[in-house]
Design a protein around this motif. Structure first.
Motif, PDB file in Angstrom:
ATOM      1  N   TRP A 120      -1.347  -2.393  12.445  1.00  0.00           N
ATOM      2  CA  TRP A 120      -1.067  -0.972  12.661  1.00  0.00           C
ATOM      3  C   TRP A 120       0.017  -0.732  13.717  1.00  0.00           C
ATOM      4  CZ3 TRP A 120      -1.107   2.869  16.326  1.00  0.00           C
ATOM      5  CH2 TRP A 120      -1.028   4.181  15.852  1.00  0.00           C
ATOM      6  N   CYS A 131      -4.403   1.703  -1.866  1.00  0.00           N
ATOM      7  CA  CYS A 131      -4.201   0.255  -2.016  1.00  0.00           C
ATOM      8  C   CYS A 131      -4.039  -0.117  -3.473  1.00  0.00           C
ATOM      9  CB  CYS A 131      -5.392  -0.487  -1.432  1.00  0.00           C
ATOM     10  SG  CYS A 131      -5.652  -0.120   0.319  1.00  0.00           S
ATOM     11  N   TRP A 179      -7.208   3.887  10.508  1.00  0.00           N
ATOM     12  CA  TRP A 179      -6.577   2.780   9.793  1.00  0.00           C
ATOM     13  C   TRP A 179      -7.564   1.643   9.552  1.00  0.00           C
ATOM     14  CZ3 TRP A 179      -2.376   1.923   7.061  1.00  0.00           C
ATOM     15  CH2 TRP A 179      -1.896   0.639   6.893  1.00  0.00           C
ATOM     16  N   LEU A 188       1.537   5.339   1.285  1.00  0.00           N
ATOM     17  CA  LEU A 188       1.232   6.465   2.160  1.00  0.00           C
ATOM     18  C   LEU A 188       1.775   7.739   1.518  1.00  0.00           C
ATOM     19  CD1 LEU A 188       2.314   4.932   5.598  1.00  0.00           C
ATOM     20  CD2 LEU A 188       0.000   5.047   4.640  1.00  0.00           C
ATOM     21  N   PHE A 218       0.873  -1.169   0.000  1.00  0.00           N
ATOM     22  CA  PHE A 218       0.000   0.000   0.000  1.00  0.00           C
ATOM     23  C   PHE A 218       0.907   1.215   0.000  1.00  0.00           C
ATOM     24  CE2 PHE A 218       0.523  -1.468   4.334  1.00  0.00           C
ATOM     25  CZ  PHE A 218       0.967  -0.330   4.994  1.00  0.00           C
ATOM     26  N   LYS A 223      -9.431   2.427   6.428  1.00  0.00           N
ATOM     27  CA  LYS A 223      -8.706   2.747   5.193  1.00  0.00           C
ATOM     28  C   LYS A 223      -7.732   1.675   4.721  1.00  0.00           C
ATOM     29  CE  LYS A 223      -8.877   7.655   6.332  1.00  0.00           C
ATOM     30  NZ  LYS A 223      -8.111   8.882   6.495  1.00  0.00           N
ATOM     31  N   ALA A 224      -7.261   0.847   5.615  1.00  0.00           N
ATOM     32  CA  ALA A 224      -6.187  -0.096   5.294  1.00  0.00           C
ATOM     33  C   ALA A 224      -6.697  -1.290   4.508  1.00  0.00           C
ATOM     34  CB  ALA A 224      -5.538  -0.578   6.585  1.00  0.00           C
ATOM     35  N   LEU A 234       0.513   8.924   8.344  1.00  0.00           N
ATOM     36  CA  LEU A 234      -0.082   7.637   8.706  1.00  0.00           C
ATOM     37  C   LEU A 234      -1.421   7.897   9.381  1.00  0.00           C
ATOM     38  CD1 LEU A 234       0.226   4.514   9.155  1.00  0.00           C
ATOM     39  CD2 LEU A 234       1.278   5.091  11.360  1.00  0.00           C
ATOM     40  N   ALA A 262      -3.736  -5.815   6.350  1.00  0.00           N
ATOM     41  CA  ALA A 262      -2.875  -4.928   7.142  1.00  0.00           C
ATOM     42  C   ALA A 262      -3.570  -4.350   8.370  1.00  0.00           C
ATOM     43  CB  ALA A 262      -2.359  -3.792   6.263  1.00  0.00           C
ATOM     44  N   LYS A 263      -4.880  -4.481   8.463  1.00  0.00           N
ATOM     45  CA  LYS A 263      -5.613  -3.851   9.571  1.00  0.00           C
ATOM     46  C   LYS A 263      -5.072  -4.221  10.953  1.00  0.00           C
ATOM     47  CE  LYS A 263      -9.758  -2.827   7.030  1.00  0.00           C
ATOM     48  NZ  LYS A 263     -11.193  -2.871   6.954  1.00  0.00           N
ATOM     49  N   VAL A 313      -4.528   6.224   2.639  1.00  0.00           N
ATOM     50  CA  VAL A 313      -3.856   4.958   2.314  1.00  0.00           C
ATOM     51  C   VAL A 313      -4.330   4.579   0.925  1.00  0.00           C
ATOM     52  CG1 VAL A 313      -3.568   2.528   2.929  1.00  0.00           C
ATOM     53  CG2 VAL A 313      -3.904   4.221   4.728  1.00  0.00           C
TER      54      VAL A 313
END
Length: 82
Positions: free
Chosen positions: A54, A82, A42, A25, A23, A45-46, A36, A50-51, A80
């Motif tokens: 963090w 992806c 997060w 940033l 991803f 958005k992640a 971030l 990846a959630k 973020v």
């Protein structure tokens, strides 16, 4: 052992690679800062893989920023890609 690797790109992007993919940033270049999302933001958005990562991302990104003389901003509005 690190979970993430970081690579800056010329278009003000920081590519983050982890165990489930990549991803991007925002990484401003004039005055270097990486943005971030907060842990709560997060979650929205992640990428799914990846959630739960963090805390590791934040710690490893802090270390990367310190060693590269880059500021780190943790903010709800950070994006973020992806």
């Amino acid at each position: 052992m690190a979970t993430f690797t970081f690579q800056s790109k010329w278009k003000e992007e920081l590519v983050c690679a982890g165990p489930g993919g990549t991803f991007v940033l925002d990484f401003t270049m004039g005055t270097p800062f990486v943005y971030l999302p907060t842990e709560q933001a997060w979650e929205q958005k992640a990428p799914p893989w990846a959630k739960p990562l963090w805390p590791a991302l934040r710690d490893e990104l802090q270390n990367w920023c310190r060693s590269n003389d880059v500021g780190l901003v943790v903010d709800d509005g950070a994006s973020v890609y992806c």
